[in-house]
Write a protein that holds these residues in place. Structure first.
Motif, PDB file in Angstrom:
ATOM      1  N   HIS A  41      -1.889 -11.492   9.422  1.00 41.91           N
ATOM      2  CA  HIS A  41      -2.846 -11.176   8.286  1.00 41.91           C
ATOM      3  C   HIS A  41      -2.364 -10.724   7.272  1.00 41.91           C
ATOM      4  O   HIS A  41      -3.105 -10.315   6.020  1.00 41.91           O
ATOM      5  CB  HIS A  41      -3.917 -10.114   9.136  1.00 41.91           C
ATOM      6  CG  HIS A  41      -4.672 -10.505  10.250  1.00 41.91           C
ATOM      7  ND1 HIS A  41      -5.330 -11.570  10.495  1.00 41.91           N
ATOM      8  CD2 HIS A  41      -4.340  -9.953  11.403  1.00 41.91           C
ATOM      9  CE1 HIS A  41      -5.741 -11.537  11.775  1.00 41.91           C
ATOM     10  NE2 HIS A  41      -5.033 -10.562  12.169  1.00 41.91           N
TER      11      HIS A  41
ATOM     12  N   THR B 192      -2.620 -14.859   3.761  1.00 42.20           N
ATOM     13  CA  THR B 192      -3.696 -15.905   4.239  1.00 42.20           C
ATOM     14  C   THR B 192      -3.746 -16.885   3.038  1.00 42.20           C
ATOM     15  O   THR B 192      -3.731 -16.512   1.853  1.00 42.20           O
ATOM     16  CB  THR B 192      -4.891 -15.213   4.712  1.00 42.20           C
ATOM     17  OG1 THR B 192      -5.262 -14.640   3.532  1.00 42.20           O
ATOM     18  CG2 THR B 192      -4.965 -14.599   5.903  1.00 42.20           C
TER      19      THR B 192
ATOM     20  N   ARG C  53      -2.155  -6.492   1.201  1.00 39.72           N
ATOM     21  CA  ARG C  53      -2.506  -8.100   1.621  1.00 39.72           C
ATOM     22  C   ARG C  53      -2.443  -8.810   0.549  1.00 39.72           C
ATOM     23  O   ARG C  53      -2.753  -8.757  -0.715  1.00 39.72           O
ATOM     24  CB  ARG C  53      -3.939  -7.996   2.124  1.00 39.72           C
ATOM     25  CG  ARG C  53      -4.013  -7.089   3.510  1.00 39.72           C
ATOM     26  CD  ARG C  53      -3.256  -7.833   4.916  1.00 39.72           C
ATOM     27  NE  ARG C  53      -3.477  -7.083   6.028  1.00 39.72           N
ATOM     28  CZ  ARG C  53      -2.869  -5.943   6.096  1.00 39.72           C
ATOM     29  NH1 ARG C  53      -1.545  -5.643   5.640  1.00 39.72           N
ATOM     30  NH2 ARG C  53      -2.780  -5.451   7.375  1.00 39.72           N
TER      31      ARG C  53
END
Length: 362
Positions: A231, A234, A273
């Motif tokens: 994760h 992405t 992220r």
């Protein structure tokens, strides 16, 4: 190459016997000028009188059927080079017989619609009395200048990319060590990522060699080494094929943004992220790519533009004909890239070709 003009009354008696051969000499001279793609000019800076052949008139954007003045000739030169050229010609005339000057400068034409590099050789006329006229030649050296700029960018990019490689390797080892529990796990994780990095560079070489690649393939290969967990990074978007030149530019953009994310951005933090999404908008004829980093404290905008920022701008705006913007929000960085769909399969950025000549005419 220099041509001297003398009034008949100023010619030496021994020279007057050569008039029979002058038509042949002039014809040969014009053939040489055409073969070498050289233009010829002749001016009197004091009076403003100017002669330019058709080759120069085409390059300068001057009318072919009207007289040309010295000021018109200078007006078509780039504003940053105009005074330097004007002063060089005037000073050459003032220095007297036998003076010579060589100069490189840019022209933009009478309407400022194009830019080309020109090399000029000029000298005063040879004869008795004060030097009045300056004669010279011009050559279009735009391709040489473009090649010099290209080589300079390659050197800068190579130096920058080598530094980035070491920075990425160092960061990857640090990230792997953060998650590894044993030396064996550290070795395995580091080896996997170094191999992924090698594959990314192989993809870059393939794009130069002329392979057609998809946008997802380009991004995945560049970003795979950074994915510590499933994760962390992405990707989402439709299938978009890229020609060799756009694939290379997109690879460079992804590599630069990924390196910055790993060194200074979200991927330098455990909770960081990265999400990259893109879509094709047929109505506007544009591909939009959004690079969103989250999970970091607010990152201030850099105080000045470095080579990395210049490279991103060069790839997005010049190579791809699009645009790139940066938004530094409280939750991370958002980069938006837009590219005309028509440029996705295009080759290198367009450089205008010099005029084509046949039989001495444009």
């Amino acid at each position: 190459m220099h041509i001297t003009h003398e009034r008949p009354e100023e010619a030496h008696p021994a020279e007057r016997t050569r008039t029979v051969s002058e038509p042949y000499t002039l014809c040969t001279l014009m053939q040489v000028l055409d073969a070498a793609d050289i233009g010829l000019w002749d001016c009197n800076p004091a009076s403003g009188e100017m002669y330019c052949d058709d080759r120069i008139r085409v390059l300068w954007g001057l009318p072919l059927d009207q007289p040309v003045t010295f000021e018109q000739f200078c007006a078509a030169v780039h504003r940053e080079d105009r005074e330097r050229l004007r002063n060089a010609i005037v000073e050459t005339a003032e220095r007297g017989t036998g003076a010579h000057r060589r100069l490189e400068y840019r022209i933009v034409g009478m309407h400022g619609r194009f830019e080309r590099w020109i090399a000029t050789d000029g000298c005063t006329r040879v004869g008795s009395g004060p030097a009045v006229r300056v004669i010279g030649t011009v050559r279009d050296i735009s391709w040489r200048k473009a090649n010099e700029l290209h080589q300079s960018l390659i050197r800068q990019e190579l130096e920058h990319r080598i530094k980035n490689i070491f920075a990425v390797m160092s960061a990857m080892i640090g990230l792997a060590a953060r998650n590894a529990r044993t030396p064996e796990q550290l070795v395995a994780a580091t080896t996997d990522r170094l191999q992924a990095l090698q594959r990314a560079h192989s993809l870059l070489i393939d794009s130069v060699a002329g392979s057609t690649l998809s946008l997802s393939q380009v991004l995945d290969t560049q970003l795979a080494p950074l994915a510590i967990s499933p994760h962390t990074v992405t990707l989402s978007g439709e299938e978009v094929l890229l020609g060799p030149a756009p694939a290379l530019s997109m690879s460079l953009i992804a590599h630069e943004l990924a390196t910055n994310a790993l060194k200074h951005g979200s991927l330098a933090h455990p909770a960081g992220r990265l999400h990259v999404a893109w879509r094709v908008m047929p109505a506007s004829g544009v591909l939009e790519l959004r690079w969103k980093e989250t999970g970091e404290s607010q990152r201030p905008a850099p105080p000045k533009r470095g080579f990395g920022s210049e490279l991103l701008s060069l790839c997005a705006r010049l190579d791809l004909g699009g645009d790139i913007t940066f938004e530094y929000a409280t939750d991370g960085l958002l980069v938006t890239i837009t590219v005309p769909i028509a440029r996705l399969g295009a080759g290198r950025a367009h450089i205008p070709a010099p005029p084509t000549w046949e039989n001495g005419h444009a």
